[in-house]
Design a protein around this motif. Structure first.
Motif, PDB file in Angstrom:
ATOM      1  N   MET A 372      35.379  18.281   9.366  1.00 36.97           N
ATOM      2  CA  MET A 372      34.359  17.970  10.355  1.00 36.97           C
ATOM      3  C   MET A 372      34.355  16.485  10.696  1.00 36.97           C
ATOM      4  SD  MET A 372      30.255  18.909  10.350  1.00 36.97           S
ATOM      5  CE  MET A 372      30.597  20.639  10.050  1.00 36.97           C
ATOM      6  N   PHE A 373      34.562  15.639   9.677  1.00 36.64           N
ATOM      7  CA  PHE A 373      34.629  14.192   9.885  1.00 36.64           C
ATOM      8  C   PHE A 373      35.731  13.615   9.012  1.00 36.64           C
ATOM      9  CE2 PHE A 373      30.094  15.156  10.665  1.00 36.64           C
ATOM     10  CZ  PHE A 373      29.947  14.628  11.945  1.00 36.64           C
ATOM     11  N   ALA A 374      36.101  12.386   9.318  1.00 39.50           N
ATOM     12  CA  ALA A 374      36.997  11.613   8.463  1.00 39.50           C
ATOM     13  C   ALA A 374      36.344  10.265   8.206  1.00 39.50           C
ATOM     14  CB  ALA A 374      38.362  11.431   9.119  1.00 39.50           C
ATOM     15  N   ALA A 375      36.652   9.690   7.050  1.00 41.62           N
ATOM     16  CA  ALA A 375      36.078   8.405   6.656  1.00 41.62           C
ATOM     17  C   ALA A 375      37.121   7.635   5.859  1.00 41.62           C
ATOM     18  CB  ALA A 375      34.804   8.620   5.836  1.00 41.62           C
ATOM     19  N   PRO A 376      36.895   6.335   5.627  1.00 40.92           N
ATOM     20  CA  PRO A 376      37.861   5.554   4.860  1.00 40.92           C
ATOM     21  C   PRO A 376      38.168   6.190   3.514  1.00 40.92           C
ATOM     22  CG  PRO A 376      36.269   4.108   5.894  1.00 40.92           C
ATOM     23  CD  PRO A 376      35.792   5.496   6.134  1.00 40.92           C
ATOM     24  N   GLY A 377      39.466   6.215   3.173  1.00 34.52           N
ATOM     25  CA  GLY A 377      39.871   6.799   1.905  1.00 34.52           C
ATOM     26  C   GLY A 377      41.069   6.132   1.272  1.00 34.52           C
ATOM     27  N   SER A 378      41.396   4.921   1.712  1.00 37.52           N
ATOM     28  CA  SER A 378      42.489   4.175   1.085  1.00 37.52           C
ATOM     29  C   SER A 378      42.251   2.689   1.275  1.00 37.52           C
ATOM     30  CB  SER A 378      43.843   4.576   1.693  1.00 37.52           C
ATOM     31  OG  SER A 378      43.972   4.079   3.008  1.00 37.52           O
ATOM     32  N   GLN A 379      43.006   1.884   0.496  1.00 37.92           N
ATOM     33  CA  GLN A 379      42.866   0.426   0.533  1.00 37.92           C
ATOM     34  C   GLN A 379      41.388   0.037   0.389  1.00 37.92           C
ATOM     35  OE1 GLN A 379      45.133  -1.613   3.567  1.00 37.92           O
ATOM     36  NE2 GLN A 379      46.562   0.093   3.758  1.00 37.92           N
ATOM     37  N   MET A 380      40.740   0.594  -0.624  1.00 35.66           N
ATOM     38  CA  MET A 380      39.328   0.334  -0.844  1.00 35.66           C
ATOM     39  C   MET A 380      39.043   0.334  -2.340  1.00 35.66           C
ATOM     40  SD  MET A 380      38.092   4.062   0.552  1.00 35.66           S
ATOM     41  CE  MET A 380      36.387   4.072  -0.009  1.00 35.66           C
ATOM     42  N   ALA A 381      37.967  -0.326  -2.688  1.00 34.72           N
ATOM     43  CA  ALA A 381      37.599  -0.478  -4.091  1.00 34.72           C
ATOM     44  C   ALA A 381      36.350   0.324  -4.399  1.00 34.72           C
ATOM     45  CB  ALA A 381      37.360  -1.952  -4.421  1.00 34.72           C
ATOM     46  N   ALA A 382      36.176   0.652  -5.678  1.00 35.71           N
ATOM     47  CA  ALA A 382      34.973   1.323  -6.156  1.00 35.71           C
ATOM     48  C   ALA A 382      34.754   0.919  -7.602  1.00 35.71           C
ATOM     49  CB  ALA A 382      35.094   2.837  -6.026  1.00 35.71           C
ATOM     50  N   ALA A 383      33.587   1.240  -8.137  1.00 35.26           N
ATOM     51  CA  ALA A 383      33.258   0.880  -9.504  1.00 35.26           C
ATOM     52  C   ALA A 383      34.121   1.657 -10.490  1.00 35.26           C
ATOM     53  CB  ALA A 383      31.778   1.150  -9.778  1.00 35.26           C
ATOM     54  N   GLY A 434      42.031  11.732  16.915  1.00 36.98           N
ATOM     55  CA  GLY A 434      43.106  12.709  17.007  1.00 36.98           C
ATOM     56  C   GLY A 434      43.100  13.740  15.911  1.00 36.98           C
ATOM     57  N   ASP A 435      44.207  14.450  15.811  1.00 36.31           N
ATOM     58  CA  ASP A 435      44.350  15.570  14.894  1.00 36.31           C
ATOM     59  C   ASP A 435      44.089  15.149  13.455  1.00 36.31           C
ATOM     60  OD1 ASP A 435      45.146  18.298  14.195  1.00 36.31           O
ATOM     61  OD2 ASP A 435      46.924  17.343  13.329  1.00 36.31           O
ATOM     62  N   GLY A 436      43.387  16.017  12.729  1.00 39.00           N
ATOM     63  CA  GLY A 436      43.134  15.777  11.318  1.00 39.00           C
ATOM     64  C   GLY A 436      41.869  15.024  11.021  1.00 39.00           C
ATOM     65  N   THR A 437      41.110  14.624  12.046  1.00 38.46           N
ATOM     66  CA  THR A 437      39.884  13.853  11.804  1.00 38.46           C
ATOM     67  C   THR A 437      38.633  14.569  12.287  1.00 38.46           C
ATOM     68  OG1 THR A 437      40.118  12.639  13.894  1.00 38.46           O
ATOM     69  CG2 THR A 437      41.134  11.663  11.933  1.00 38.46           C
ATOM     70  N   GLY A 438      38.738  15.818  12.714  1.00 39.25           N
ATOM     71  CA  GLY A 438      37.576  16.585  13.123  1.00 39.25           C
ATOM     72  C   GLY A 438      36.866  15.969  14.314  1.00 39.25           C
ATOM     73  N   ARG A 439      35.566  15.753  14.167  1.00 34.27           N
ATOM     74  CA  ARG A 439      34.779  15.164  15.251  1.00 34.27           C
ATOM     75  C   ARG A 439      35.021  13.667  15.392  1.00 34.27           C
ATOM     76  NH1 ARG A 439      28.842  18.134  14.372  1.00 34.27           N
ATOM     77  NH2 ARG A 439      29.654  20.280  14.238  1.00 34.27           N
ATOM     78  N   GLY A 440      35.721  13.076  14.435  1.00 34.94           N
ATOM     79  CA  GLY A 440      36.043  11.659  14.527  1.00 34.94           C
ATOM     80  C   GLY A 440      35.856  10.929  13.211  1.00 34.94           C
ATOM     81  N   VAL A 441      36.146   9.644  13.247  1.00 36.25           N
ATOM     82  CA  VAL A 441      36.073   8.780  12.069  1.00 36.25           C
ATOM     83  C   VAL A 441      34.711   8.084  12.036  1.00 36.25           C
ATOM     84  CG1 VAL A 441      37.098   6.805  10.886  1.00 36.25           C
ATOM     85  CG2 VAL A 441      38.560   8.420  12.120  1.00 36.25           C
ATOM     86  N   VAL A 442      34.099   8.072  10.870  1.00 30.86           N
ATOM     87  CA  VAL A 442      32.810   7.405  10.685  1.00 30.86           C
ATOM     88  C   VAL A 442      32.894   6.482   9.477  1.00 30.86           C
ATOM     89  CG1 VAL A 442      31.529   9.334  11.709  1.00 30.86           C
ATOM     90  CG2 VAL A 442      31.914   9.272   9.235  1.00 30.86           C
ATOM     91  N   GLY A 443      31.957   5.550   9.415  1.00 32.12           N
ATOM     92  CA  GLY A 443      31.844   4.693   8.238  1.00 32.12           C
ATOM     93  C   GLY A 443      32.950   3.686   8.045  1.00 32.12           C
ATOM     94  N   GLU A 444      33.605   3.270   9.123  1.00 30.14           N
ATOM     95  CA  GLU A 444      34.716   2.335   8.960  1.00 30.14           C
ATOM     96  C   GLU A 444      34.273   1.000   8.371  1.00 30.14           C
ATOM     97  OE1 GLU A 444      38.112   2.814  12.045  1.00 30.14           O
ATOM     98  OE2 GLU A 444      36.251   3.051  13.180  1.00 30.14           O
ATOM     99  N   ASN A 445      33.044   0.604   8.619  1.00 25.20           N
ATOM    100  CA  ASN A 445      32.532  -0.664   8.087  1.00 25.20           C
ATOM    101  C   ASN A 445      32.136  -0.562   6.629  1.00 25.20           C
ATOM    102  OD1 ASN A 445      30.374   1.082   8.823  1.00 25.20           O
ATOM    103  ND2 ASN A 445      28.948  -0.632   8.732  1.00 25.20           N
ATOM    104  N   LEU A 446      32.260   0.619   6.036  1.00 18.34           N
ATOM    105  CA  LEU A 446      31.818   0.805   4.648  1.00 18.34           C
ATOM    106  C   LEU A 446      32.955   0.606   3.647  1.00 18.34           C
ATOM    107  CD1 LEU A 446      29.588   3.956   5.204  1.00 18.34           C
ATOM    108  CD2 LEU A 446      28.863   1.573   5.021  1.00 18.34           C
ATOM    109  N   ARG A 447      34.175   0.475   4.108  1.00 20.49           N
ATOM    110  CA  ARG A 447      35.290   0.233   3.199  1.00 20.49           C
ATOM    111  C   ARG A 447      35.148  -1.143   2.557  1.00 20.49           C
ATOM    112  NH1 ARG A 447      39.179   1.208   6.311  1.00 20.49           N
ATOM    113  NH2 ARG A 447      40.299   2.986   5.405  1.00 20.49           N
TER     114      ARG A 447
END
Length: 454
Positions: A372-383, A434-447
């Motif tokens: 349904m959506f895509a969001a950042p999932g690489s080149q990112m840090a987490a605890a 485009g293909d593979g992102t559903g309705r679109g990309v969200v949360g790009e500023n959250l990476r």
């Protein structure tokens, strides 16, 4: 044959290195998503250590991304499929007393069958077949009862399930499947000192935003949770922190001088369905966790877990969707041609894929109508648990919590009409990619990029 010039030798060496790293990079996301017990983490998945120098980490990150772009998808997908099969076989081999395989090869809790509000005829058939009622839990929030039946020795679990379905065709019976995706879920030792904390709320920051989490345990002692309020469920009130649950929770509600999640200050209702147990992550535990979150009136729930379709889990998901909850789930990292994974593929669930900084779906991310959506999932840090306190993460598991945190302020409590409006609002702000992102990309500023830790 003429000798190669030094520059050509260097080029050939680099190509060999790229191919070697490509094999690791292609395998890494699946390890990070599966999080099976005792499996070593390869670079790029959960556990990729952040470098002390930005230059080193930036080079490694760019190299991994470039390698993935260059890798042929068919070959990569085959590797991912083989990797999942290998890790499941390893899981079953190391916990034969607790786990077995269903006819399709998926792990299940040994000799257990789930019955969803069974009829009197169904229970009578179970008793006649020698099955015992191991547990019974009423779930008034969804108007159902979960019964766990124990299959006697000498009777195959699959045969017992077939007999029950034949005796009560209208009933809902299935295996107690085990779902993966939580790093260090079953059988992995927690960090030193883990379990010393107690259940209940942690921290004291109030807030009207509430988010649910079904995953492994959260290390509330990490600095990103210093001002967070976390309400725990599971493990008999004990805290059993694990890397995957800690990373996902941080991406939602974490906050420190160097890091910020998508909704810092929100109240997190965290259900640990693993508790460092071999049979952790079972469908019965997920169902019980969802019932708890329904009781707590948590509108948005993140589930970064993957596994097969299961009738009991599917019935529970349908009940929560009908109540007006938004269930956000990772679509999985088995590749674009992999079969649908659940719960992301159930109707009404918000399936989330992952993209790189250029809005390209990760090569390992699942594709299909469940996205349904895509969001950042690489080149990112987490605890992370232990040292260093932050690590690089990659995969759909870490994109889903960003979407959940974006939806949570729009749905403070379950309500069908408000849930629809929350999805419409998020869709309106999504960037078509485009293909593979559903309705679109969200949360790009959250990476949170590695450069934040320079």
């Amino acid at each position: 044959m003429p000798s190669l010039r030094p520059s050509r030798l260097l080029l050939r060496s680099c190509r060999c290195l790229l191919l070697a790293l490509g094999a690791l990079a292609a395998a890494a996301p699946a390890w990070g998503q599966l999080g099976l017990p005792g499996v070593p983490q390869l670079p790029g998945g959960l556990g990729g250590q952040l470098p002390s120098r930005l230059e080193d980490g930036g080079l490694r990150s760019r190299l991994r991304e470039r390698v993935l772009d260059m890798t042929e998808l068919p070959r990569q997908v085959a590797s991912l499929d083989q990797l999942r099969l290998a890790t499941i076989r390893d899981l079953l081999a190391r916990h034969p007393a607790q786990l077995e395989a269903d006819p399709r090869g998926f792990p299940i809790v040994r000799r257990e069958i789930l019955a969803w509000s069974p009829s009197a005829a169904g229970l009578a058939a179970a008793t006649a077949a020698g099955l015992d009622v191991a547990s019974r839990q009423d779930m008034p929030e969804v108007g159902q009862t979960l019964v766990v039946l124990r299959v006697p020795d000498g009777v195959a679990t699959a045969a017992a399930l077939d007999a029950l379905r034949a005796a009560d065709p209208e009933g809902v019976y299935d295996f107690n499947h085990v779902y993966t995706g939580a790093e260090g879920g079953a059988g992995a030792a927690p960090a030193s000192g883990a379990g010393a904390a107690t259940g209940g709320a942690v921290g004291g920051t109030a807030g009207d935003v509430r988010i649910g989490l079904v995953d492994s345990g959260v290390d509330a002692r990490h600095e990103v949770f210093a001002d967070a309020r976390i309400v725990r469920w599971g493990c008999d009130g004990a805290a059993v922190p694990a890397p995957h649950g800690t990373a996902v929770a941080a991406l939602m509600v974490g906050k420190s001088a160097r890091f910020s999640g998508a909704a810092p200050g929100a109240r997190l209702f965290a259900a640990d369905i693993y508790c460092d147990q071999p049979a952790g992550g079972s469908a019965s535990r997920i169902v019980q966790a969802l019932a708890w979150l329904a009781r707590e009136q948590v509108g948005v729930i993140n589930i970064s877990l993957v596994g097969p379709a299961n009738r009991t889990l599917g019935s529970t998901v349908a009940a929560l969707v009908a109540r007006g909850h938004l269930l956000v789930a990772a679509v999985g990292n088995d590749g674009p041609n992999a079969p649908p994974l659940y719960p992301a593929s159930y109707p009404g669930v918000v399936g989330v894929s992952a993209v790189d900084p250029k809005r390209r779906p990760l090569p390992e991310a699942a594709r299909g109508p469940q996205v349904m959506f895509a969001a950042p999932g690489s080149q990112m840090a987490a605890a992370a648990i232990g040292s260093p306190p932050y690590k690089m993460v990659r995969g759909t598991s870490f994109a889903a919590p960003l979407v959940a945190a974006l939806l949570a302020p729009e749905l403070p409590a379950p309500a069908p009409s408000q849930a629809a409006r929350a999805l419409a609002t998020l869709s309106a702000g999504a960037v078509a990619a485009g293909d593979g992102t559903g309705r679109g990309v969200v949360g790009e500023n959250l990476r949170v990029p590695p450069s934040s830790f320079r």
